[in-house]
Design a protein around this motif. Sequence first.
Motif, PDB file in Angstrom:
ATOM      1  N   TRP A  85       0.824  -1.207   0.000  1.00  0.00           N
ATOM      2  CA  TRP A  85       0.000   0.000   0.000  1.00  0.00           C
ATOM      3  C   TRP A  85       0.861   1.260   0.000  1.00  0.00           C
ATOM      4  CZ3 TRP A  85      -4.445   1.809  -1.327  1.00  0.00           C
ATOM      5  CH2 TRP A  85      -4.784   3.117  -0.950  1.00  0.00           C
ATOM      6  N   ASP A  86       1.890   1.286   0.802  1.00  0.00           N
ATOM      7  CA  ASP A  86       2.751   2.462   0.860  1.00  0.00           C
ATOM      8  C   ASP A  86       3.407   2.740  -0.481  1.00  0.00           C
ATOM      9  OD1 ASP A  86       2.112   2.904   3.483  1.00  0.00           O
ATOM     10  OD2 ASP A  86       3.912   1.934   4.293  1.00  0.00           O
ATOM     11  N   GLN A  87       3.874   1.696  -1.153  1.00  0.00           N
ATOM     12  CA  GLN A  87       4.484   1.865  -2.474  1.00  0.00           C
ATOM     13  C   GLN A  87       3.458   2.404  -3.474  1.00  0.00           C
ATOM     14  OE1 GLN A  87       5.825  -2.227  -2.853  1.00  0.00           O
ATOM     15  NE2 GLN A  87       7.996  -1.590  -2.734  1.00  0.00           N
ATOM     16  N   PHE A  88       2.257   1.865  -3.402  1.00  0.00           N
ATOM     17  CA  PHE A  88       1.178   2.313  -4.295  1.00  0.00           C
ATOM     18  C   PHE A  88       0.870   3.786  -4.049  1.00  0.00           C
ATOM     19  CE2 PHE A  88      -3.476   2.966  -4.802  1.00  0.00           C
ATOM     20  CZ  PHE A  88      -3.577   2.762  -6.166  1.00  0.00           C
ATOM     21  N   SER A  89       0.729   4.178  -2.782  1.00  0.00           N
ATOM     22  CA  SER A  89       0.381   5.562  -2.451  1.00  0.00           C
ATOM     23  C   SER A  89       1.464   6.535  -2.895  1.00  0.00           C
ATOM     24  CB  SER A  89       0.139   5.686  -0.943  1.00  0.00           C
ATOM     25  OG  SER A  89      -0.214   7.014  -0.613  1.00  0.00           O
ATOM     26  N   ILE A  90       2.709   6.182  -2.653  1.00  0.00           N
ATOM     27  CA  ILE A  90       3.815   7.053  -3.069  1.00  0.00           C
ATOM     28  C   ILE A  90       3.837   7.216  -4.582  1.00  0.00           C
ATOM     29  CG2 ILE A  90       6.334   7.177  -3.227  1.00  0.00           C
ATOM     30  CD1 ILE A  90       6.415   5.850  -0.437  1.00  0.00           C
ATOM     31  N   ALA A  91       3.616   6.111  -5.291  1.00  0.00           N
ATOM     32  CA  ALA A  91       3.627   6.154  -6.766  1.00  0.00           C
ATOM     33  C   ALA A  91       2.490   7.015  -7.304  1.00  0.00           C
ATOM     34  CB  ALA A  91       3.544   4.741  -7.326  1.00  0.00           C
ATOM     35  N   VAL A  92       1.295   6.882  -6.720  1.00  0.00           N
ATOM     36  CA  VAL A  92       0.143   7.668  -7.165  1.00  0.00           C
ATOM     37  C   VAL A  92       0.403   9.162  -6.969  1.00  0.00           C
ATOM     38  CG1 VAL A  92      -2.285   8.218  -6.697  1.00  0.00           C
ATOM     39  CG2 VAL A  92      -1.557   5.831  -6.858  1.00  0.00           C
ATOM     40  N   LYS A  93       0.939   9.525  -5.826  1.00  0.00           N
ATOM     41  CA  LYS A  93       1.234  10.937  -5.562  1.00  0.00           C
ATOM     42  C   LYS A  93       2.303  11.472  -6.507  1.00  0.00           C
ATOM     43  CE  LYS A  93      -0.075  10.713  -0.686  1.00  0.00           C
ATOM     44  NZ  LYS A  93       0.403  10.587   0.710  1.00  0.00           N
ATOM     45  N   GLU A  94       3.299  10.658  -6.794  1.00  0.00           N
ATOM     46  CA  GLU A  94       4.374  11.087  -7.688  1.00  0.00           C
ATOM     47  C   GLU A  94       3.842  11.332  -9.103  1.00  0.00           C
ATOM     48  OE1 GLU A  94       8.131  12.143  -9.066  1.00  0.00           O
ATOM     49  OE2 GLU A  94       7.398  11.909  -7.008  1.00  0.00           O
ATOM     50  N   VAL A  95       2.974  10.442  -9.566  1.00  0.00           N
ATOM     51  CA  VAL A  95       2.408  10.570 -10.916  1.00  0.00           C
ATOM     52  C   VAL A  95       1.618  11.871 -11.058  1.00  0.00           C
ATOM     53  CG1 VAL A  95       0.655   9.617 -12.471  1.00  0.00           C
ATOM     54  CG2 VAL A  95       2.373   8.110 -11.458  1.00  0.00           C
ATOM     55  N   HIS A  96       0.971  12.312  -9.965  1.00  0.00           N
ATOM     56  CA  HIS A  96       0.031  13.435 -10.065  1.00  0.00           C
ATOM     57  C   HIS A  96       0.552  14.738  -9.481  1.00  0.00           C
ATOM     58  CE1 HIS A  96      -2.596   9.890 -10.593  1.00  0.00           C
ATOM     59  NE2 HIS A  96      -3.189  10.688 -11.464  1.00  0.00           N
ATOM     60  N   LYS A  97       1.817  14.803  -9.113  1.00  0.00           N
ATOM     61  CA  LYS A  97       2.330  16.025  -8.494  1.00  0.00           C
ATOM     62  C   LYS A  97       2.259  17.223  -9.438  1.00  0.00           C
ATOM     63  CE  LYS A  97       7.219  15.184  -9.620  1.00  0.00           C
ATOM     64  NZ  LYS A  97       8.581  14.974  -9.050  1.00  0.00           N
ATOM     65  N   ASP A  98       2.310  16.990 -10.749  1.00  0.00           N
ATOM     66  CA  ASP A  98       2.222  18.072 -11.723  1.00  0.00           C
ATOM     67  C   ASP A  98       0.902  18.062 -12.487  1.00  0.00           C
ATOM     68  OD1 ASP A  98       4.808  19.030 -11.109  1.00  0.00           O
ATOM     69  OD2 ASP A  98       5.713  17.528 -12.428  1.00  0.00           O
ATOM     70  N   ARG A  99      -0.114  17.420 -11.906  1.00  0.00           N
ATOM     71  CA  ARG A  99      -1.424  17.326 -12.555  1.00  0.00           C
ATOM     72  C   ARG A  99      -2.508  17.858 -11.617  1.00  0.00           C
ATOM     73  NH1 ARG A  99      -1.124  13.684 -17.010  1.00  0.00           N
ATOM     74  NH2 ARG A  99      -3.357  13.275 -16.858  1.00  0.00           N
ATOM     75  N   MET A 100      -2.199  18.980 -10.967  1.00  0.00           N
ATOM     76  CA  MET A 100      -3.098  19.541  -9.964  1.00  0.00           C
ATOM     77  C   MET A 100      -3.734  20.861 -10.411  1.00  0.00           C
ATOM     78  SD  MET A 100      -3.061  17.585  -7.172  1.00  0.00           S
ATOM     79  CE  MET A 100      -2.115  16.197  -6.512  1.00  0.00           C
ATOM     80  N   GLY A 101      -3.741  21.124 -11.681  1.00  0.00           N
ATOM     81  CA  GLY A 101      -4.337  22.362 -12.174  1.00  0.00           C
ATOM     82  C   GLY A 101      -3.387  23.534 -12.186  1.00  0.00           C
ATOM     83  N   GLN A 102      -2.079  23.262 -12.094  1.00  0.00           N
ATOM     84  CA  GLN A 102      -1.102  24.344 -12.144  1.00  0.00           C
ATOM     85  C   GLN A 102      -1.077  24.983 -13.537  1.00  0.00           C
ATOM     86  OE1 GLN A 102      -0.433  21.120 -11.318  1.00  0.00           O
ATOM     87  NE2 GLN A 102       1.168  20.957  -9.750  1.00  0.00           N
TER      88      GLN A 102
END
Length: 519
Positions: A462-479
């Motif tokens: 789960w921790d690996q999954f969560s870290i990966a999901v956050k990394e994928v979307h760090k630049d997909r937040m409406g910036q």
Amino acid sequence: MVDDARARKPSPTASRAFGGGAWRRAAMRTWILRVGSSILIWTAVMQLTSVWQPRLPKSWPPACFDRRGGAAVAGQGNGDANANLFVLGREDHALSGSLSTPPDLLPRRVYRSNGYLKVSCNGGLNQMRAAICDMVTIARYLNLTLVIPELDKTSFWADPSDFGDIFNVNHFINSLRDEVKIVKSLPKKFSRKIHTQPFSMPPVSWSSEKYYLKQILPLIRKHKVIHFNRTDARLANNGLPLRLQRLRCRVNYEALRFTPEIEALGDKLISILRRSGFFVVLHLRYEMDMLSFSGCTHGCSDKETEELTRMRYAFPWWKEKEIVSEKKRLDGLCPLTPEETALVLQALGFKRDTLIYIASGGIYGGERRLAALRTSYPKIVRKEMLLSADELRPFQNHSTQMAALDYLVSVASDVFVPTYDGNMAKVVEGHRRYTGFRRTIVLDRRELVELLDLLRDGKLSWDQFSIAVKEVHKDRMGQPTVRKVIPGRPKEEDYFYANPQECTGPPRSSNIESRKSDI
């Protein structure tokens, strides 16, 4: 003596009778002189008003005139097209990026109309919304008179709503009067004159302004009225003059207001949600029509898959029939399921007590399919849970009007998360960028599906999954970003209405900082 003098003096009647022909010729010359003078004076006045910019009262915002067409300049290098066509000026006046209300009556732009443009929009609310913006822009560029658009009543949703049932007609007309003339219908005498249906055609998709100038304008001059029977994606994302791009924004964010009834109920929904503080809008695009059209059946039973397939074949305008669901899913072309969505929201860091408003129609499979999402996030609400049956009754069986309520809440939310990049997801994303780059999480479904399958198969913790999901979307937040341009492949490039970069001001630092702390 007096009597003798009177007898000798000819009467006026006798004089006119004696010189009747000369008198009539003199009267005719006088009449022609007066008419000619009137025409000359009227022409001079019209010429002056087309270039004169009056001094505005100090109470009016200067942007009101900055946005108008002003003194139009003649199109260049277009041969006959220059005879009576004026195109938009090229001044780079920036939109303010605010939602301030323009004066009730802006000064009307005076121009010679080249003809009438009628349009029949197709698709759902947001596809039609973007199309209306494009049609206004085309009408302005070609100096046409636009007839209030007709809305789609024959699509899957079969919503009988007219333009005036969804949008504020008078505001739409008045807020654009300094750019283009908009009428509610063709003049009756004009309709009787042509005695036939207007020339009808679909414009070529993703066309530049040059296509409309060279191909469409001659047709309008010939037929006087032209009817566009399809309006989706008929104007290019990129390469248009800056003034045209900014006019598209002005129509979308200032002129297209919903009716007072929709606005009032939308405001009530937002107020109810705001009482609880922070709230997220989840555009859970898991309705029956979406799954049937896309062929995405992951997580559905065999019986449901068969039902969705039958429905796809029943609608002839859904051209793609044979679909391999799993391939589309792996390519990131399917909406996330409710179960997948719950895992992604958790991985992104949304807490269990987050208030989530679901903006969508009926979820396929009902509460059974929402069970996992509701278990993870008990504070899930819908408009039907927040408003009374009496309040919603006027909008029932009008899917487009119900979608308008969801649109208002989506734009106002603290975070907007769409599970599929359809028209609503894109148009709301763009609106939130325009109002200060408000936080929108654009999910990378292709990456997510791979990560979800690895988690399911036990190949990721789960921790690996969560870290990966956050990394994928760090630049997909409406910036703030620059639209991706792919020459020759407009469907694959970024959509103008998802990122109207020509119209957005600098980002608000408070919104950027909130991305780091809200979840």
